[in-house]
Design a protein around this motif. Sequence first.
Motif, PDB file in Angstrom:
ATOM      1  N   GLY A 119      -8.550   2.477  -7.283  1.00 46.19           N
ATOM      2  CA  GLY A 119      -9.969   2.549  -7.598  1.00 46.19           C
ATOM      3  C   GLY A 119     -10.219   2.650  -9.088  1.00 46.19           C
ATOM      4  N   TRP A 163       1.210   1.437  -3.829  1.00 49.66           N
ATOM      5  CA  TRP A 163      -0.063   1.721  -4.513  1.00 49.66           C
ATOM      6  C   TRP A 163      -1.150   1.957  -3.470  1.00 49.66           C
ATOM      7  N   LEU A 187       0.816  -1.204   0.000  1.00 44.79           N
ATOM      8  CA  LEU A 187       0.000   0.000   0.000  1.00 44.79           C
ATOM      9  C   LEU A 187       0.855   1.262   0.000  1.00 44.79           C
ATOM     10  N   GLY A 233     -12.112  -3.300  -1.743  1.00 43.86           N
ATOM     11  CA  GLY A 233     -12.907  -2.295  -1.062  1.00 43.86           C
ATOM     12  C   GLY A 233     -12.869  -0.933  -1.724  1.00 43.86           C
ATOM     13  N   GLN A 234     -11.853  -0.687  -2.557  1.00 47.70           N
ATOM     14  CA  GLN A 234     -11.739   0.592  -3.256  1.00 47.70           C
ATOM     15  C   GLN A 234     -12.500   0.611  -4.585  1.00 47.70           C
ATOM     16  N   GLY A 235     -13.066  -0.503  -4.964  1.00 47.88           N
ATOM     17  CA  GLY A 235     -13.785  -0.558  -6.231  1.00 47.88           C
ATOM     18  C   GLY A 235     -12.949  -1.013  -7.400  1.00 47.88           C
ATOM     19  N   ALA A 236     -11.736  -1.491  -7.154  1.00 45.93           N
ATOM     20  CA  ALA A 236     -10.911  -2.014  -8.241  1.00 45.93           C
ATOM     21  C   ALA A 236     -11.478  -3.349  -8.729  1.00 45.93           C
ATOM     22  N   PRO A 238      -7.732  -4.894   0.385  1.00 49.31           N
ATOM     23  CA  PRO A 238      -7.892  -3.431   0.415  1.00 49.31           C
ATOM     24  C   PRO A 238      -8.321  -2.847  -0.926  1.00 49.31           C
ATOM     25  N   TYR A 239      -7.875  -3.437  -2.026  1.00 48.29           N
ATOM     26  CA  TYR A 239      -8.223  -2.903  -3.339  1.00 48.29           C
ATOM     27  C   TYR A 239      -9.647  -3.263  -3.750  1.00 48.29           C
ATOM     28  N   SER A 289      -3.967   3.526  -3.692  1.00 52.00           N
ATOM     29  CA  SER A 289      -5.326   3.443  -4.226  1.00 52.00           C
ATOM     30  C   SER A 289      -5.286   2.951  -5.672  1.00 52.00           C
TER      31      SER A 289
END
Length: 247
Positions: free
Chosen positions: A35, A31, A28, A54-57, A51-52, A33
């Motif tokens: 998204g 990178w 992290l 959850g970011q919409g990736a 984690p990604y 974010s």
Amino acid sequence: MPDLVDLRTFYHTPLGQAARRLLRQKMLQFWPSLGGMSVMALGYATVLMRPYVGQGAHVMGFMPAMQGVSAWPREGPNRSCLVEPFNLPLPDNSVDRVVLLHMLESSENIAASLREVWRVMKSGGRMIAIVPNRRGIWAMSDATPFGAGQPFSPSQFKDILRDNNFLPERAARALYLPPWHGALWLKLADTAEKWGGAMFPTLGGVLLIEASKQLYAPVGPARARQRKALVMPSPFLPAPGGPLASR
């Protein structure tokens, strides 16, 4: 290559959970974010990807056939599938980011694996490859999956990337805590990561190298084919100082 059962068992242990958390933190930093991007997790890299998601990736978990596959994530639609690493089920230039974990050190053909990753990456794509550090104690221990396969030095691995048309951009090390399952060592994981990186920077258990896709040179066999084409005679071109050759 460690199989799925061994990998899942390790990452469910307290030591494996600590390793996953520390690797996520380091990744992290590279990178923060992603998204809206398309992300390919290849090998057993899905343990780092939450984690990604959850970011919409758009995260795809690709697991090699010789390793095995499991559904991922535990909640929501499945995003993982079994693949042949030399023939990924993706079109050219379709992925923004790639994360490799428990993949290259056990690959039977590192160059072929990297060429296939290169093929599916977009022109502005980037990759983080996580491999065992030759100087780290994790590569010397059979207690973790990082002790399987071939470890690398930073210079050696960067040369491998360059040879396969990737440009190394940034490098880091992680996992300075010893690969031991004792509760005391696990309590000191964050302290070991902080001070180990400051006092013994070359001794981290793994290397994380970010690389971008090079576009100005053809990949591997294409380069050889181009060289061959340049020296092949053509019946449609005039010989030096002579008339056109007949067909």
